[in-house]
Write a protein that holds these residues in place. Sequence first.
Motif, mmCIF file in Angstrom:
data_model
loop_
_atom_site.group_PDB
_atom_site.id
_atom_site.type_symbol
_atom_site.label_atom_id
_atom_site.label_comp_id
_atom_site.label_asym_id
_atom_site.label_seq_id
_atom_site.Cartn_x
_atom_site.Cartn_y
_atom_site.Cartn_z
ATOM 1 N N GLY A 197 79.684 78.335 -13.599
ATOM 2 C CA GLY A 197 79.960 78.427 -15.029
ATOM 3 C C GLY A 197 81.030 77.455 -15.483
ATOM 4 O O GLY A 197 80.918 76.837 -16.551
ATOM 5 N N VAL A 198 82.071 77.278 -14.680
ATOM 6 C CA VAL A 198 83.143 76.352 -15.034
ATOM 7 C C VAL A 198 82.643 74.904 -15.013
ATOM 8 O O VAL A 198 83.025 74.087 -15.865
ATOM 9 C CB VAL A 198 84.347 76.523 -14.079
ATOM 10 C CG1 VAL A 198 85.370 75.405 -14.265
ATOM 11 C CG2 VAL A 198 85.009 77.869 -14.314
ATOM 12 N N GLY A 199 81.771 74.575 -14.055
ATOM 13 C CA GLY A 199 81.199 73.230 -14.015
ATOM 14 C C GLY A 199 80.417 72.913 -15.280
ATOM 15 O O GLY A 199 80.517 71.814 -15.843
ATOM 16 N N VAL A 200 79.632 73.866 -15.752
ATOM 17 C CA VAL A 200 78.883 73.683 -16.998
ATOM 18 C C VAL A 200 79.839 73.612 -18.181
ATOM 19 O O VAL A 200 79.658 72.793 -19.104
ATOM 20 C CB VAL A 200 77.863 74.823 -17.179
ATOM 21 C CG1 VAL A 200 77.200 74.735 -18.556
ATOM 22 C CG2 VAL A 200 76.804 74.773 -16.084
ATOM 23 N N ALA A 201 80.876 74.458 -18.166
ATOM 24 C CA ALA A 201 81.863 74.433 -19.253
ATOM 25 C C ALA A 201 82.557 73.073 -19.333
ATOM 26 O O ALA A 201 82.783 72.539 -20.429
ATOM 27 C CB ALA A 201 82.897 75.537 -19.040
ATOM 28 N N PHE A 202 82.892 72.495 -18.176
ATOM 29 C CA PHE A 202 83.511 71.169 -18.155
ATOM 30 C C PHE A 202 82.594 70.137 -18.805
ATOM 31 O O PHE A 202 83.029 69.298 -19.612
ATOM 32 C CB PHE A 202 83.837 70.786 -16.713
ATOM 33 C CG PHE A 202 84.326 69.372 -16.541
ATOM 34 C CD1 PHE A 202 85.302 68.846 -17.380
ATOM 35 C CD2 PHE A 202 83.826 68.563 -15.528
ATOM 36 C CE1 PHE A 202 85.762 67.536 -17.219
ATOM 37 C CE2 PHE A 202 84.280 67.267 -15.358
ATOM 38 C CZ PHE A 202 85.244 66.759 -16.205
ATOM 39 N N MET A 261 86.701 73.358 -5.032
ATOM 40 C CA MET A 261 86.509 71.934 -5.289
ATOM 41 C C MET A 261 85.036 71.554 -5.185
ATOM 42 O O MET A 261 84.470 70.930 -6.088
ATOM 43 C CB MET A 261 87.339 71.111 -4.295
ATOM 44 C CG MET A 261 88.823 71.143 -4.539
ATOM 45 S SD MET A 261 89.774 70.476 -3.133
ATOM 46 C CE MET A 261 89.219 68.768 -3.134
ATOM 47 N N GLY A 262 84.415 71.933 -4.089
ATOM 48 C CA GLY A 262 83.014 71.594 -3.899
ATOM 49 C C GLY A 262 82.100 72.322 -4.858
ATOM 50 O O GLY A 262 81.123 71.755 -5.364
ATOM 51 N N ALA A 263 82.423 73.589 -5.162
ATOM 52 C CA ALA A 263 81.539 74.398 -5.996
ATOM 53 C C ALA A 263 81.548 73.923 -7.450
ATOM 54 O O ALA A 263 80.486 73.868 -8.090
ATOM 55 C CB ALA A 263 81.949 75.873 -5.914
ATOM 56 N N VAL A 264 82.703 73.579 -7.995
ATOM 57 C CA VAL A 264 82.738 73.098 -9.378
ATOM 58 C C VAL A 264 82.049 71.741 -9.488
ATOM 59 O O VAL A 264 81.317 71.479 -10.454
ATOM 60 C CB VAL A 264 84.188 73.030 -9.902
ATOM 61 C CG1 VAL A 264 84.244 72.281 -11.234
ATOM 62 C CG2 VAL A 264 84.748 74.434 -10.075
ATOM 63 N N PHE A 265 82.270 70.867 -8.505
ATOM 64 C CA PHE A 265 81.557 69.587 -8.527
ATOM 65 C C PHE A 265 80.055 69.808 -8.492
ATOM 66 O O PHE A 265 79.301 69.166 -9.237
ATOM 67 C CB PHE A 265 81.993 68.700 -7.360
ATOM 68 C CG PHE A 265 81.130 67.477 -7.208
ATOM 69 C CD1 PHE A 265 81.170 66.467 -8.144
ATOM 70 C CD2 PHE A 265 80.249 67.355 -6.132
ATOM 71 C CE1 PHE A 265 80.350 65.335 -8.024
ATOM 72 C CE2 PHE A 265 79.436 66.247 -6.001
ATOM 73 C CZ PHE A 265 79.486 65.231 -6.944
ATOM 74 N N ALA A 266 79.603 70.720 -7.647
ATOM 75 C CA ALA A 266 78.168 71.013 -7.578
ATOM 76 C C ALA A 266 77.672 71.601 -8.891
ATOM 77 O O ALA A 266 76.567 71.282 -9.342
ATOM 78 C CB ALA A 266 77.884 71.982 -6.425
ATOM 79 N N GLY A 267 78.472 72.466 -9.520
ATOM 80 C CA GLY A 267 78.068 73.033 -10.792
ATOM 81 C C GLY A 267 77.972 72.000 -11.891
ATOM 82 O O GLY A 267 77.120 72.097 -12.778
ATOM 83 N N ALA A 268 78.847 70.994 -11.861
ATOM 84 C CA ALA A 268 78.834 69.961 -12.891
ATOM 85 C C ALA A 268 77.770 68.908 -12.634
ATOM 86 O O ALA A 268 77.083 68.463 -13.559
ATOM 87 C CB ALA A 268 80.212 69.302 -12.984
ATOM 88 N N SER A 269 77.601 68.496 -11.377
ATOM 89 C CA SER A 269 76.704 67.376 -11.046
ATOM 90 C C SER A 269 75.351 67.808 -10.523
ATOM 91 O O SER A 269 74.407 67.034 -10.517
ATOM 92 C CB SER A 269 77.361 66.494 -9.990
ATOM 93 O OG SER A 269 77.465 67.193 -8.752
ATOM 94 N N ARG A 270 75.267 69.054 -10.044
ATOM 95 C CA ARG A 270 74.072 69.583 -9.406
ATOM 96 C C ARG A 270 73.659 68.689 -8.226
ATOM 97 O O ARG A 270 72.479 68.349 -8.051
ATOM 98 C CB ARG A 270 72.944 69.742 -10.412
ATOM 99 C CG ARG A 270 72.209 71.075 -10.259
ATOM 100 C CD ARG A 270 71.335 71.374 -11.454
ATOM 101 N NE ARG A 270 72.143 71.699 -12.618
ATOM 102 C CZ ARG A 270 71.712 71.601 -13.864
ATOM 103 N NH1 ARG A 270 70.496 71.195 -14.110
ATOM 104 N NH2 ARG A 270 72.503 71.919 -14.863
ATOM 105 N N ALA A 271 74.651 68.328 -7.421
ATOM 106 C CA ALA A 271 74.429 67.554 -6.202
ATOM 107 C C ALA A 271 75.008 68.350 -5.039
ATOM 108 O O ALA A 271 76.064 68.005 -4.492
ATOM 109 C CB ALA A 271 75.093 66.181 -6.316
#
Length: 568
Positions: free
Chosen positions: A233-238, A360-370
């Motif tokens: 959710g935070v990755g999408v929010a960013f 760190m890894g989870a937010v990056f994955a949430g934002a980039s979907r990589a």
Amino acid sequence: MGLAMLVGAGTGLGSIAFRWCIQTFTRLFSGHDDYAAAPGSSNPHVSWLGPFFVLVVPVVGGLLYGPLVNRFAKEARGHGVPEVMLAVAQRGGRISPKVAVVKTVASALTIGSGGSVGREGPIVQIGSALGSTLGRLTRLTEDRVKLLVACGAAGGIAATFNAPLAGVIFAMELILAAFSIEAFGATVLASVVASIIGRAAFGDVAFLTLPAFHVQHLIQYALFAVLGVLAGGVGVAFTRVLYAIEDACDWVWRGPEWLRPAVGGLALGIVLLALPEMYGVGYPVLEGATEGKYAIGFLLVLLAGKMIATSLTIGIGGSGGVFAPSLFIGATLGAAFGAGAHTLLPGSAGAAGAYALVGMGAVFAGASRAPITAVVILFELTGEYSIILPLMLAIVLATVISRMLSRDTVYTLKLRRRGIDLEGPAAGAAIGGEAVASVMEPLPTPVADSLELAEVTPLLSRSEHGALPVRDPEGAYLGVVTARAVTEALTEQPDGAPSTTGDLVEMPHRVTADQQLVHALQPLLSASGTGLPVLDAGGDEPVGWLSHQGALRSLHPPQDTPTAAPPR
């Protein structure tokens, strides 16, 4: 392969030059090697200003890089990776060589003057521009140029993070969006060469000093799962905050684009005055979060501050990446979550640093979907195998939540806002938007799965497509048999070789008649023969055949033959 190594070498040297530029401009503008390590202190060059110098330096930096980007390479603005993805997907890998030079200087000026962005996006774009330029100078085919672009991206990540394997995965997962042996081999060579050069200059150490990772209690896995959901959710929010602030900057600004970074720099300076930890990339603050140096409340302030500062830097026209900011946001989220869990479950929650690393890894994955890149880079940064299980758990959950909440990633949304869909036909493309049904050919006569190889050989030799559909005795579609598979089978020892068509059936990629042609081209390119069957909307029954020739014939549909006039 030699060109891949050359691109890796060029990218490695480029990363050295880029890092030097960042350090030079940071010392020039702030008087410190990294102002985030001494937030709130004065600049010794203008000590009489005290901490208020941060109001001025973003304006001065904007006056320098704003005209540079606007005049020479507008694509150097922003975070870079989307432009590389677009070049590979729809522009044949073509990136202007000017981008490498302009991106280096503009991003270094942005970061050095306080821009809260990362250095990985710029070095990816710099390396990709080098690969593209070299590929076109040597007159390589379009596929080879794209591969060299990916090699540049791999080398950039490898040299920046001292993470050669993560560079390879990043290039294949995000830039090429495909995995193949050839691509893997080429990107590995580029990544290794870039890493060797980077290590010679910066030492064989990770770009971050991170604490040891330990899972002390099984209940932590449940906590890591919850963190993964929050991180998605935070990755999408960013992502949404990033583009919402960019929209706000577009709405407010009415002046010339070259002046926008300087005027907007004043707003950035106010943020830096209130929260000087946001100055530059912010690795010292990230490390402090992983070491548990900050209280929960301040960690949440840092999280929100990074979202705003990064979004504002990009929104006013700055140049820099979003990879490092997403790691920063993840570290602060994870550290705050871990500190809260430790308060509630002091005997089993474990240290907050472990949650910071996974965050760190989870937010990056949430934002980039990589997700694969996220797992690999955190593993390379820590060197701790024990991180793999909780990291995979949190990253997969973050990716799932991100996909549920948003169609786009932090990279693809930038392009979609410009009307570009990487999965759709390129704007103005001659072919790609048609339905497959409009370009498919009649289905070749199927063969039975019980047919002996000696019987199917003459049929394949006369086929225009090098492949034929196969059915079972009840008439159900099983797949295709290709001339290549039969040829290989006939060269094997008779005792162990397949004997019937059914032994060699392959199930090609699924292409349906109602799909757009652009979505079928990649399966068509990877098909074993010279085409593949087209299935009905249900995906069960073949109704036609798609070939390269058929796709091209859509440009020149056959004209009706004029009927001869009857004799008088």
